[in-house]
Scaffold this active site. Sequence first.
Site, short mmCIF file in Angstrom:
data_model
loop_
_atom_site.label_atom_id
_atom_site.label_comp_id
_atom_site.label_asym_id
_atom_site.label_seq_id
_atom_site.Cartn_x
_atom_site.Cartn_y
_atom_site.Cartn_z
N SER A 8 -2.11 -0.82 58.39
CA SER A 8 -0.59 -0.74 58.71
C SER A 8 -0.16 -0.77 60.03
O SER A 8 0.55 0.10 60.55
CB SER A 8 0.04 0.53 57.90
OG SER A 8 0.10 0.53 56.62
N PRO A 9 -0.67 -1.83 61.06
CA PRO A 9 -0.84 -1.74 62.31
C PRO A 9 0.76 -2.19 62.68
O PRO A 9 1.21 -1.89 63.67
CB PRO A 9 -1.45 -3.01 62.76
CG PRO A 9 -1.53 -3.75 61.76
CD PRO A 9 -1.73 -3.00 60.39
N TYR A 46 -6.05 -1.84 44.06
CA TYR A 46 -5.06 -2.87 44.34
C TYR A 46 -4.66 -3.46 43.09
O TYR A 46 -5.32 -4.47 42.80
CB TYR A 46 -5.35 -3.63 45.53
CG TYR A 46 -5.51 -3.02 47.02
CD1 TYR A 46 -4.96 -1.59 46.99
CD2 TYR A 46 -6.13 -3.57 48.25
CE1 TYR A 46 -5.42 -1.00 48.24
CE2 TYR A 46 -6.49 -3.03 49.06
CZ TYR A 46 -6.00 -1.54 49.31
OH TYR A 46 -6.19 -0.96 50.48
N ARG A 100 4.17 -0.91 57.54
CA ARG A 100 4.71 -1.41 56.65
C ARG A 100 5.75 -2.45 56.57
O ARG A 100 7.04 -2.01 55.96
CB ARG A 100 4.90 -0.32 55.44
CG ARG A 100 3.65 0.53 55.19
CD ARG A 100 4.05 1.52 54.22
NE ARG A 100 2.69 2.18 53.83
CZ ARG A 100 1.82 2.87 54.58
NH1 ARG A 100 2.20 3.42 55.83
NH2 ARG A 100 0.62 3.41 54.13
N GLY A 101 5.90 -3.08 57.76
CA GLY A 101 6.98 -4.03 58.14
C GLY A 101 7.83 -3.47 59.17
O GLY A 101 8.70 -4.18 59.50
N HIS A 117 -12.84 5.34 49.78
CA HIS A 117 -11.49 5.04 49.95
C HIS A 117 -10.72 6.27 50.29
O HIS A 117 -9.96 6.13 51.07
CB HIS A 117 -10.72 4.57 48.58
CG HIS A 117 -9.58 3.83 48.92
ND1 HIS A 117 -9.03 2.63 48.08
CD2 HIS A 117 -8.60 3.39 49.74
CE1 HIS A 117 -7.86 2.13 48.41
NE2 HIS A 117 -7.56 2.79 49.70
#
Length: 341
Positions: free
Chosen positions: A210-211, A61, A214-215, A131
Site C-alpha cells: 500500500s505505498p 487473496y 489503497r489509491g 502473513h
Amino acid sequence: MPTTVTAPAVPIADGIELSAIGYGAMSLAGVYGAIEEADAQRLLDGLLERGVTHLDTANVYGQGASEQVLGRFLARTGQRDRFAIASKVGIVQGGGIGKRGVRGDREHIREQIDGSLSRLGVDALDLYYLHRPDPSVPVEESVAALAELVEEGKVRSIGLSEVTGEELRRAHAVHPIAAVQSEWSLVSRDVERYVIPAAIELGVAFVAYSPVSRGLLTDRFDAEISALGGSRRNFPRFDASNLPGNLAVAERLRAVAGRIGAPLATVAVAWLEHRAAEAGLRLVAIPGTRSLAHLDESIAAASLRLDAEQLAELEAVAAEISGPRTFDPLWVSGGREGLIG
C-alpha cells in the site's frame, strides 16, 4: 514505450533478488473491483515488459484466485525463471476482512504450502511469508516450521508480514529472515519507530505494501472511487467520518506534487525510496493495481529526486490524515507496539 524499472534489484538472500518495484497481486483477486482474465493476463504481460519481476500474492487473496491467475500466466509464458515469486500463509478465511483468523502452527503451514505451489504451478517459492503472527503460537515455532520448508526445497527464503520489531528479532534468531512486509507510505509511518530500525540492524529487506495508501495517494482518487473500492470500506480512513477530510488531504498533496512536476503516486513512491535510502534500508515497493498506466507512475519514482523543502511540505500535509491504517490495532505491528490506538 512503457516505463521500465531502472532502480537496482534488491538482494534478499543468496541468489534471490526482487525488482525495486514489485507487484502486489491482491488486485488480481477482485479485491478492488472485478478484473477479467484476459485483462489480468495483459497486465501481467505488461509487468514482464517493464522489468517488474517480483510477484507478491497470498493463499487468501480471493481464496487462491490470485495464485491461480499467476499460475496460468507462468504456464502460458514459460517465464517462471524471470520472476521472484512470494506467497503467504497464516490468515484463515472467515467472514471477510476484519473477521478472519490467524494460524501459525506447523500443521497449518505444512498443509498450505502445497496448495500454493499447486495453484502457482511451481516447485518452490522464492519467498514465503508468515502473513500475520499467531498470538497463540510463538513466532519462533512458526519460523521453525517455515525453516523445515526451506530444508525440503519448497521455499527458498522466509519473510514475515506485519511483525513488531521485537518479533522480527526473535524470528531472525531462529532462521534468517529475508524480508519483512508492512504497510508504509506518506500517511502510514508507524513502522519507522521499531520495525524499520530492527530490519536495518538485522540486514532484512523491507517490502512496502500500500505505498499509495489503497489509491488515496494518486491523482484519480475521489469519494466515488472509494465507494466502488471493495475492501476499502473496511478501513477507517475510508469511512464516512474520515473520508471527506482525507480526500482534502490528498488534494493538498496533489497540489504539492503538481509543483514538483509529477503525479502524486510518483511523488509518494519517490518519498518512500528517499526515506529508505537515507536510513540505509533495502526497499521494495509493491503497488497493487489493475492499470499499467498507474504502475508506470510508481516505476517512474526512481528518476525523481525530492529536496528537503519538498519532503518537509509533503510530510506536514500528510500528517493531517485521519483514522488509523487498520480496522484492528492488533492486526498490524504498530498496534501491538502501542503506536496505533
